[in-house]
Design a protein around this motif. Structure first.
Motif, PDB file in Angstrom:
ATOM      1  N   HIS A   1       6.736  -0.962   8.943  1.00 55.41           N
ATOM      2  CA  HIS A   1       6.885  -1.868   8.018  1.00 55.41           C
ATOM      3  C   HIS A   1       7.444  -1.179   6.611  1.00 55.41           C
ATOM      4  O   HIS A   1       7.278  -2.047   5.864  1.00 55.41           O
ATOM      5  N   ASP A   2       7.743  -0.274   6.868  1.00 51.94           N
ATOM      6  CA  ASP A   2       8.489   0.604   5.504  1.00 51.94           C
ATOM      7  C   ASP A   2       7.518   0.337   4.401  1.00 51.94           C
ATOM      8  O   ASP A   2       7.800  -0.052   3.317  1.00 51.94           O
ATOM      9  N   ALA A   3       6.222   0.634   4.639  1.00 46.44           N
ATOM     10  CA  ALA A   3       5.269   0.639   3.774  1.00 46.44           C
ATOM     11  C   ALA A   3       5.259   1.217   2.426  1.00 46.44           C
ATOM     12  O   ALA A   3       4.808   1.106   1.200  1.00 46.44           O
ATOM     13  N   GLY A   4       6.029   2.713   2.498  1.00 42.06           N
ATOM     14  CA  GLY A   4       5.937   3.721   1.474  1.00 42.06           C
ATOM     15  C   GLY A   4       4.315   4.231   1.368  1.00 42.06           C
ATOM     16  O   GLY A   4       3.598   4.103   1.950  1.00 42.06           O
ATOM     17  N   GLY A   5       4.073   4.271  -0.099  1.00 36.65           N
ATOM     18  CA  GLY A   5       2.705   4.690  -0.377  1.00 36.65           C
ATOM     19  C   GLY A   5       2.406   5.832   0.353  1.00 36.65           C
ATOM     20  O   GLY A   5       3.136   6.805   0.498  1.00 36.65           O
ATOM     21  N   ARG A   6       0.905   6.182   0.297  1.00 38.69           N
ATOM     22  CA  ARG A   6       0.285   7.438   0.628  1.00 38.69           C
ATOM     23  C   ARG A   6      -0.695   7.130   1.877  1.00 38.69           C
ATOM     24  O   ARG A   6      -1.700   6.254   1.697  1.00 38.69           O
ATOM     25  N   LEU A   7      -0.774   7.811   2.990  1.00 43.33           N
ATOM     26  CA  LEU A   7      -1.667   7.450   3.965  1.00 43.33           C
ATOM     27  C   LEU A   7      -2.805   7.998   3.600  1.00 43.33           C
ATOM     28  O   LEU A   7      -3.002   9.240   2.846  1.00 43.33           O
ATOM     29  N   ILE A   8      -4.012   7.353   3.995  1.00 43.12           N
ATOM     30  CA  ILE A   8      -5.458   8.056   3.436  1.00 43.12           C
ATOM     31  C   ILE A   8      -5.671   9.113   4.398  1.00 43.12           C
ATOM     32  O   ILE A   8      -5.156   9.150   5.739  1.00 43.12           O
ATOM     33  N   GLY A   9      -6.335  10.305   4.047  1.00 48.84           N
ATOM     34  CA  GLY A   9      -6.675  11.268   4.885  1.00 48.84           C
ATOM     35  C   GLY A   9      -7.805  10.853   5.820  1.00 48.84           C
ATOM     36  O   GLY A   9      -8.670  10.068   5.763  1.00 48.84           O
TER      37      GLY A   9
ATOM     38  N   HIS B   1     -13.315  -3.899   6.760  1.00 49.34           N
ATOM     39  CA  HIS B   1     -11.866  -3.295   6.654  1.00 49.34           C
ATOM     40  C   HIS B   1     -11.942  -1.642   6.573  1.00 49.34           C
ATOM     41  O   HIS B   1     -12.997  -1.210   5.621  1.00 49.34           O
ATOM     42  N   VAL B   2     -10.808  -0.917   7.071  1.00 49.68           N
ATOM     43  CA  VAL B   2     -10.980   0.481   6.872  1.00 49.68           C
ATOM     44  C   VAL B   2      -9.591   0.524   6.317  1.00 49.68           C
ATOM     45  O   VAL B   2      -8.412   0.356   6.696  1.00 49.68           O
ATOM     46  N   THR B   3      -9.321   1.222   5.034  1.00 51.18           N
ATOM     47  CA  THR B   3      -8.251   1.247   4.126  1.00 51.18           C
ATOM     48  C   THR B   3      -7.494   2.513   4.892  1.00 51.18           C
ATOM     49  O   THR B   3      -8.010   3.567   5.096  1.00 51.18           O
ATOM     50  N   ILE B   4      -5.970   2.240   5.130  1.00 46.12           N
ATOM     51  CA  ILE B   4      -5.134   3.252   5.567  1.00 46.12           C
ATOM     52  C   ILE B   4      -4.124   3.749   4.821  1.00 46.12           C
ATOM     53  O   ILE B   4      -3.460   4.740   5.115  1.00 46.12           O
ATOM     54  N   VAL B   5      -3.450   3.010   4.021  1.00 45.49           N
ATOM     55  CA  VAL B   5      -2.500   3.171   3.212  1.00 45.49           C
ATOM     56  C   VAL B   5      -2.915   2.971   1.471  1.00 45.49           C
ATOM     57  O   VAL B   5      -3.272   1.597   1.252  1.00 45.49           O
ATOM     58  N   ARG B   6      -2.417   3.696   0.514  1.00 46.37           N
ATOM     59  CA  ARG B   6      -2.667   3.130  -0.678  1.00 46.37           C
ATOM     60  C   ARG B   6      -1.259   3.062  -1.439  1.00 46.37           C
ATOM     61  O   ARG B   6      -0.448   3.880  -1.044  1.00 46.37           O
ATOM     62  N   ASP B   7      -1.093   2.308  -2.464  1.00 46.69           N
ATOM     63  CA  ASP B   7       0.048   2.366  -3.104  1.00 46.69           C
ATOM     64  C   ASP B   7       1.175   1.893  -2.440  1.00 46.69           C
ATOM     65  O   ASP B   7       2.487   2.485  -2.539  1.00 46.69           O
ATOM     66  N   ALA B   8       1.207   1.084  -1.263  1.00 47.26           N
ATOM     67  CA  ALA B   8       2.291   0.529  -0.640  1.00 47.26           C
ATOM     68  C   ALA B   8       3.419  -0.134  -1.528  1.00 47.26           C
ATOM     69  O   ALA B   8       2.854  -0.643  -2.366  1.00 47.26           O
ATOM     70  N   VAL B   9       4.575   0.009  -1.144  1.00 43.80           N
ATOM     71  CA  VAL B   9       5.468  -0.662  -1.763  1.00 43.80           C
ATOM     72  C   VAL B   9       5.563  -2.150  -1.640  1.00 43.80           C
ATOM     73  O   VAL B   9       6.178  -2.949  -2.560  1.00 43.80           O
ATOM     74  N   ALA B  10       4.901  -2.672  -0.728  1.00 42.77           N
ATOM     75  CA  ALA B  10       5.120  -4.033  -0.391  1.00 42.77           C
ATOM     76  C   ALA B  10       3.640  -4.433   0.212  1.00 42.77           C
ATOM     77  O   ALA B  10       3.142  -3.670   0.991  1.00 42.77           O
ATOM     78  N   PRO B  11       3.252  -5.917   0.117  1.00 40.87           N
ATOM     79  CA  PRO B  11       2.175  -5.963   0.895  1.00 40.87           C
ATOM     80  C   PRO B  11       2.375  -6.405   2.355  1.00 40.87           C
ATOM     81  O   PRO B  11       3.518  -6.690   2.860  1.00 40.87           O
ATOM     82  N   LEU B  12       1.422  -6.486   3.267  1.00 43.14           N
ATOM     83  CA  LEU B  12       1.468  -6.626   4.634  1.00 43.14           C
ATOM     84  C   LEU B  12       0.695  -7.974   4.820  1.00 43.14           C
ATOM     85  O   LEU B  12      -0.673  -7.996   4.984  1.00 43.14           O
ATOM     86  N   HIS B  13       1.334  -9.186   4.514  1.00 40.43           N
ATOM     87  CA  HIS B  13       0.996 -10.394   4.653  1.00 40.43           C
ATOM     88  C   HIS B  13       1.809 -11.111   5.147  1.00 40.43           C
ATOM     89  O   HIS B  13       3.009 -11.248   4.891  1.00 40.43           O
ATOM     90  N   PRO B  14       1.665 -12.266   5.854  1.00 38.58           N
ATOM     91  CA  PRO B  14       0.092 -12.310   6.593  1.00 38.58           C
ATOM     92  C   PRO B  14      -0.195 -11.087   7.448  1.00 38.58           C
ATOM     93  O   PRO B  14       0.610 -10.471   7.978  1.00 38.58           O
ATOM     94  N   PRO B  15      -1.808 -10.736   7.832  1.00 33.38           N
ATOM     95  CA  PRO B  15      -1.961  -9.780   8.655  1.00 33.38           C
ATOM     96  C   PRO B  15      -1.247 -10.192  10.191  1.00 33.38           C
ATOM     97  O   PRO B  15      -1.008 -11.014  10.353  1.00 33.38           O
ATOM     98  N   VAL B  16      -1.272  -8.831  10.638  1.00 25.93           N
ATOM     99  CA  VAL B  16      -0.567  -8.651  11.824  1.00 25.93           C
ATOM    100  C   VAL B  16      -1.600  -8.353  12.961  1.00 25.93           C
ATOM    101  O   VAL B  16      -2.514  -7.308  12.610  1.00 25.93           O
TER     102      VAL B  16
END
Length: 195
Positions: free
Chosen positions: A45-53, A145-160
């Motif tokens: 989804h070309d999220a960008g941002g940073r993956l959570i450790g 929820h479990v957070t997996i990415v912060r500071d994504a470039v765009a939302p993932l909406h609606p959920p998949v």
């Protein structure tokens, strides 16, 4: 030479934030599966941002709040409350990915339906904390929820929908998260739930 602010005062040194919360902590196998799903979703989804450790993956049960110093008495009262909680183990299927609508655009893995065991644990822990006079700041409803990415470039909406990651939950923990110089998680206690 010392720098002064506009008002002639030296700004105070930055302070750490001390956060207390109850959480579910996945085992290594589940962490690896969450990481694989996060990497695949971010790329697809070309999220960008940073993956959570991986070491930071958790599902918050009850958020007790932030403070400028560690509140030992509050942590002790929370631990006493946790010791009184009777709950049973349950399966938590992480079968959805989505995002929240806030500035940092965090992406998460969650579940379409909250398992009864998770809701019961949330409710019973909330009651035990209230009896001990421990205020919670996370509200009276649960959004698993479990957070997996912060500071994504765009939302993932609606959920998949995603291939379900089935997480067997057998305990819960009280976490002290120190945000700032150390940026560390410390597990203050873990309590098993009955099989």
């Amino acid at each position: 030479m010392q720098q002064n602010s506009l008002f002639g005062d030296t700004p105070p040194p930055p302070t750490d934030i001390h956060r207390l919360f109850f959480a579910l902590l996945p085992d290594e196998s589940v962490r690896q599966r969450i990481a694989a799903a996060a990497t695949e979703l971010r790329a697809r989804h070309d999220a960008g941002g940073r993956l959570i450790g991986l070491h930071r993956y958790h599902l918050t049960l009850q958020f007790l709040g932030d403070a400028h110093e560690f509140q030992a008495d509050r942590a002790a009262a929370a631990q006493s409350a946790a010791a009184e909680v009777a709950a049973t183990a349950f399966d938590l299927p992480l079968d959805r990915a989505g995002s929240f609508r806030n500035r940092s655009i965090p992406w998460w893995l969650g579940c379409e339906r909250t398992p009864e065991g998770l809701q019961a644990l949330f409710d019973r822990l909330g009651v035990a904390l209230a009896k001990r006079g421990v205020r919670v700041e996370g509200g009276h409803s649960l959004t698993p929820h479990v957070t997996i990415v912060r500071d994504a470039v765009a939302p993932l909406h609606p959920p998949v929908a995603i291939e379900p990651i089935v997480w067997r939950v057998g305990d819960f923990a009280l976490i002290h998260s120190q945000l700032g110089a150390r940026n560390a998680y410390t597990v203050l206690g873990q309590w098993p739930v009955a099989e």
